[in-house]
Write an enzyme that holds these catalytic residues in place. Structure first.
Site, PDB file in Angstrom:
ATOM      1  N   ASP A   1      36.583  35.821  24.024  1.00  0.00           N
ATOM      2  CA  ASP A   1      36.449  34.891  25.139  1.00  0.00           C
ATOM      3  C   ASP A   1      36.074  33.527  24.581  1.00  0.00           C
ATOM      4  O   ASP A   1      35.413  33.430  23.547  1.00  0.00           O
ATOM      5  CB  ASP A   1      35.378  35.378  26.121  1.00  0.00           C
ATOM      6  CG  ASP A   1      35.812  36.612  26.891  1.00  0.00           C
ATOM      7  OD1 ASP A   1      37.013  36.732  27.189  1.00  0.00           O
ATOM      8  OD2 ASP A   1      34.951  37.448  27.206  1.00  0.00           O
TER       9      ASP A   1
ATOM     10  N   ASP B   1      42.420  36.065  31.206  1.00  0.00           N
ATOM     11  CA  ASP B   1      41.685  36.382  32.433  1.00  0.00           C
ATOM     12  C   ASP B   1      42.130  35.477  33.580  1.00  0.00           C
ATOM     13  O   ASP B   1      42.256  35.919  34.728  1.00  0.00           O
ATOM     14  CB  ASP B   1      40.179  36.235  32.214  1.00  0.00           C
ATOM     15  CG  ASP B   1      39.632  37.181  31.164  1.00  0.00           C
ATOM     16  OD1 ASP B   1      40.248  38.236  30.927  1.00  0.00           O
ATOM     17  OD2 ASP B   1      38.582  36.858  30.576  1.00  0.00           O
TER      18      ASP B   1
END
Length: 172
Positions: A133, A147
């Site tokens: 991330d 995402d």
């Protein structure tokens, strides 16, 4: 020619697909979206090693997530998370493949976004059980472009489904 039940050879250019019908380009779109996220993940793993980059409302900060959305199932064995997310990715791919010939461009694009995001996260997770991330707001868990594709594609699918349900006449 053309006698005895044999059709004559076609003349003129081959028929063009309907401009509103999506074609196999949706799988290519999913692949491009997955590649964009995987490229950014590779960049983030190098560029953000020394610390985050402050950017105002959206910072770039390196993080690794062994779970799925909001770190759900982070304590589960990696093979379980990979198997479940792999199965979900296959279901989305099958839905795209099955509906692409008759789907609207928006529906196909939304499914391609979900598939591209899911595939990118699955590919990233496969070697070590974690997803990279790199997008951080400060008030929301750190996330990645895959995402964003999954959430936006999913929301568009819900909106299109809702719109389609509202446009159908009520059954008596």
């Amino acid at each position: 020619m053309g006698g005895l039940g044999v059709p004559p050879p076609p003349t003129g250019p081959p028929p063009r697909p309907s401009p509103s019908a999506p074609g196999p380009g949706l799988l290519a779109l999913a692949a491009v979206l997955a590649a964009a996220d995987l490229g950014l993940k590779a960049w983030a793993q190098q560029a953000l090693l020394d610390g985050p980059m402050e950017g105002g409302p959206l910072d770039l900060r390196l993080a690794f997530n062994s779970g799925v959305a909001f770190s759900f199932a982070a304590e589960a064995p990696a093979w379980t998370v990979i198997a479940v997310t792999g199965l979900i990715t296959l279901v989305v791919a099958a839905a795209l493949w099955r509906t692409a010939p008759t789907a609207s461009r928006l529906w196909g694009g939304a499914l391609a976004a979900v598939l591209g995001g899911a595939a990118a996260n699955l590919i990233d997770r496969a070697p070590d059980g974690t997803v990279t991330d790199y997008l951080h707001t400060g008030w929301w868990p750190t996330f990645n472009l895959a995402d964003v594709f999954i959430v936006c594609g999913g929301l568009l699918l819900v909106a299109l489904s809702w719109r389609a349900d509202r446009s159908r006449p009520a059954q008596s």
